[in-house]
Design an enzyme around this catalytic site. Sequence first.
Site, PDB file in Angstrom:
ATOM      1  N   CYS A 381      39.459  56.147  54.704  1.00 24.17           N
ATOM      2  CA  CYS A 381      40.533  55.163  54.504  1.00 24.17           C
ATOM      3  C   CYS A 381      39.956  53.749  54.449  1.00 24.17           C
ATOM      4  CB  CYS A 381      41.620  55.333  55.565  1.00 24.17           C
ATOM      5  SG  CYS A 381      43.205  54.708  54.966  1.00 24.17           S
ATOM      6  N   HIS A 507      42.882  60.823  54.951  1.00 24.03           N
ATOM      7  CA  HIS A 507      42.327  61.105  56.283  1.00 24.03           C
ATOM      8  C   HIS A 507      42.099  62.607  56.450  1.00 24.03           C
ATOM      9  CE1 HIS A 507      43.128  57.158  58.239  1.00 24.03           C
ATOM     10  NE2 HIS A 507      44.079  57.070  57.318  1.00 24.03           N
ATOM     11  N   GLU A 509      40.520  64.073  58.667  1.00 18.64           N
ATOM     12  CA  GLU A 509      40.458  64.467  60.090  1.00 18.64           C
ATOM     13  C   GLU A 509      41.779  65.047  60.587  1.00 18.64           C
ATOM     14  OE1 GLU A 509      40.511  61.422  58.906  1.00 18.64           O
ATOM     15  OE2 GLU A 509      41.472  59.967  60.232  1.00 18.64           O
TER      16      GLU A 509
END
Length: 534
Positions: A381, A507, A509
């Site tokens: 990001c 993202h 994650e």
Amino acid sequence: MKYIFVTGGVISGLGKGITSSSIGRLLKSRGIKVTAIKIDPYLNIDAGTMNPFEHGEVFVLDDGGEVDLDLGNYERFLDISVTSNHNITTGKVYRAVIEKERQGEYLGKTVQIIPHITNEIKSHIINVAEATGADVCIVELGGTVGDIESMPFLEAVREMNMEMGKGKNCIFVHTTLVPIMGTVGEQKTKPTQHSVKELRAIGIQPDIIVARAKEPLEESIKKKISLFCDVPIEAVVSCPDARSIYEVPMILNDQGITDYIISRLSLEAKRPDLVEWSDFAHRIVNPTKSVKIALVGKYTHLADSYISHLEAFHHAGAEAGTKVEIVFVDSEVVQQFGPTEELMKCDAILIPGGFGTRGIEGKIMTARYARENKVPFLGVCLGFQIATIEFARDVLCMTDANSTEFEPQTSHPVVDLLPEQKNVTKKGATMRLGAQPVVVTEGSKAYRLYGSALIMERHRHRFEVNPRYIEEFEKNGWLFTGRSADGVKMEIGELEGHPYYVAAQFHPEFKSRPNKPSPLHLGLVKAAIRKKFE
Ligand code: GLN
């Protein structure tokens, strides 16, 4: 539908979220379908406007919900995807009730906390839980019993238990702390006794007590808690510090908590299957090698600010058979002193997401260091935007290139506000949020990592790579190998001729799970291993 309400006593930060998630995982391992709801007693509508310094990471869901980080734990432990309705806040409840009042739904009545707010809470919980089709819903109540803010929620769940046939369909799990005092290590039960007393004053008798302590509870201490708190001994569960949060389900299971819950709630259960999970936990705590990854950001004083990255590295490490040691590097320190010795000792670098100007130049210096020295690098990001700015400044010779977030007057706005953001003035839930398709270029590194030309990843941003500069970037080796479905938004960048220099606007994650690591984190970990050992 059966409910497990998890409350917290004594102090916050006892790992209530991990306890809730672990119980969920254990029931799931018995073939029971589980969902989870988090209640946060603050007045914010959602976590989106909160500072990670104070509350830890803002977790992002598929539907774009910006929620408490515990929902990340539920998704990772239960391998489910929840919606923003699974995070109930005081703000959401009051807003709903006030809107109904204005509609005239309570015409003639005085609108009150009991029954109007409490009814709203109950129906929200029940609607969300039932919509999932689960057998059991775990409801974690944020805060600590005794807080003013959590009172209406505790009252609501007390009523739910009573209305659903006291004890038959709802059970209460209370998490407490057993401090260890003195040189001989005496385990103290008084704080637990007091917080159970507090809970009873509200009308709730816990069914299970999960006691956190540094060490396993002694049998005599379990007995004492059982006696004073009126809970059968088999329902006093010890939760000592674990090597990894992923071991907690096994620690609880070994004490019989799963069978106890199954029998108390008369659930139909299959034979336990925890093999895959315990194998995963085993790999986390028994790595055969170790790599160091620098996480360069500005919220480095609170590990919870980056919890999904830390977990993604656990998942990737387990997959790659390595321990991943995260070294937190404050970007402001790099800004002041240049790449520090601790940064240079790392085998790879992550620049995560972030907002605001603080430490930005330090992050740009970090990206340059990684690019020039062929250190494996992942930008997420803001990290993607940083890599883009750095490349523009150094390779495209646009010395003042910047994001208009940090320098609105730059002559090279290589990162700029998304066009649809131009007229946005309100801050809450207005970013580009949630799961969006990304088209990945075949043959690219990203394609090899994902093994697919179409992926769904979660977003949370207002700025993007300025489409005006794409051609120039790509001609010079900063390739955009992932784009939005309409081809307009740049989603993945990778550097030509570098062992691993990859960045993403989304993202990855947030979707990383045990045994299903984020491909970009796994790629970074593998590149770190190659750098260190080959
Ligand atoms: N501040 C940047 C933006 O809004 C990056 C956001 C982020 O890293 N989540 O686009």
